[in-house]
Write a protein that holds these residues in place. Sequence first.
Motif, short mmCIF file in Angstrom:
data_model
loop_
_atom_site.label_atom_id
_atom_site.label_comp_id
_atom_site.label_asym_id
_atom_site.label_seq_id
_atom_site.Cartn_x
_atom_site.Cartn_y
_atom_site.Cartn_z
N VAL A 70 0.86 -1.18 0.00
CA VAL A 70 0.00 0.00 0.00
C VAL A 70 0.90 1.23 0.00
O VAL A 70 1.81 1.34 0.83
N VAL A 71 0.65 2.13 -0.94
CA VAL A 71 1.42 3.37 -1.03
C VAL A 71 0.44 4.53 -0.85
O VAL A 71 -0.45 4.73 -1.65
N GLU A 72 0.65 5.29 0.24
CA GLU A 72 -0.18 6.46 0.52
C GLU A 72 0.67 7.71 0.30
O GLU A 72 1.77 7.82 0.83
N THR A 73 0.15 8.64 -0.49
CA THR A 73 0.86 9.88 -0.76
C THR A 73 -0.05 11.06 -0.41
O THR A 73 -1.17 11.15 -0.91
N GLN A 74 0.46 11.93 0.46
CA GLN A 74 -0.25 13.16 0.82
C GLN A 74 0.60 14.33 0.34
O GLN A 74 1.78 14.40 0.66
N ARG A 75 -0.01 15.24 -0.42
CA ARG A 75 0.68 16.44 -0.91
C ARG A 75 0.02 17.67 -0.30
O ARG A 75 -1.07 18.06 -0.72
N TRP A 76 0.70 18.24 0.69
CA TRP A 76 0.16 19.36 1.46
C TRP A 76 0.67 20.68 0.94
O TRP A 76 1.84 20.82 0.61
N GLY A 77 -0.21 21.67 0.94
CA GLY A 77 0.18 23.04 0.65
C GLY A 77 0.25 23.82 1.94
O GLY A 77 0.03 23.27 3.03
N PRO A 78 0.54 25.10 1.85
CA PRO A 78 0.62 25.94 3.06
C PRO A 78 -0.78 26.22 3.61
O PRO A 78 -1.77 26.08 2.91
N SER A 79 -0.83 26.64 4.86
CA SER A 79 -2.12 27.04 5.43
C SER A 79 -2.49 28.43 4.91
O SER A 79 -1.61 29.21 4.53
N ASP A 80 -3.78 28.70 4.88
CA ASP A 80 -4.22 30.03 4.45
C ASP A 80 -4.32 30.96 5.66
O ASP A 80 -3.96 30.59 6.78
#
Length: 164
Positions: free
Chosen positions: A76-86
């Motif tokens: 299982v490969v989980e990828t999370q791509r987070w940006g900055p908070s607003d």
Amino acid sequence: MRITVTIEHDDDPDSVFAMLADPGFQELKCERSGSHESEVVVDVEQDATTIVTRRQMSTRGFPDFVKGFVGEWVHVVETQRWGPSDDTGLRTAAVTVEIPRTPVRFEGGITLTPIASGTEHVVDGDLHASVPIVGRKIEQSVSKVVIRAIQLEGELSHEWRNPS
């Protein structure tokens, strides 16, 4: 199949994000999810954070027809791509969960929203099994595992913040 799970945290979104982006938390998540082997990579580049976990999981407890597709173990490969908070503290991520060499994939988003009591953490996306005839049945079986994995994050966050 649509999956939406909401978790509430007592901390603010920045603190929750810091926990989620901590390799130690991700390793704990892999361990507690029953992973036989795992690898965690957290990559921070300017305002973007990518979290990738790779796990080898047993299919014990899966219905036989699902095991027929995947065998005794799945990766299982989980990828999370987070940006900055607003400006409000809201932070979002794109998330995918793939099971290589299978027709199963989850794609969606994660939102950390500030609320009066802390943070509302919502995982929302689509689970798809592109298999004729039995795809829906596979989705129903796998959805239980996906939902349980998301709920586990909420349980572990309390433990992470309040070690004994």
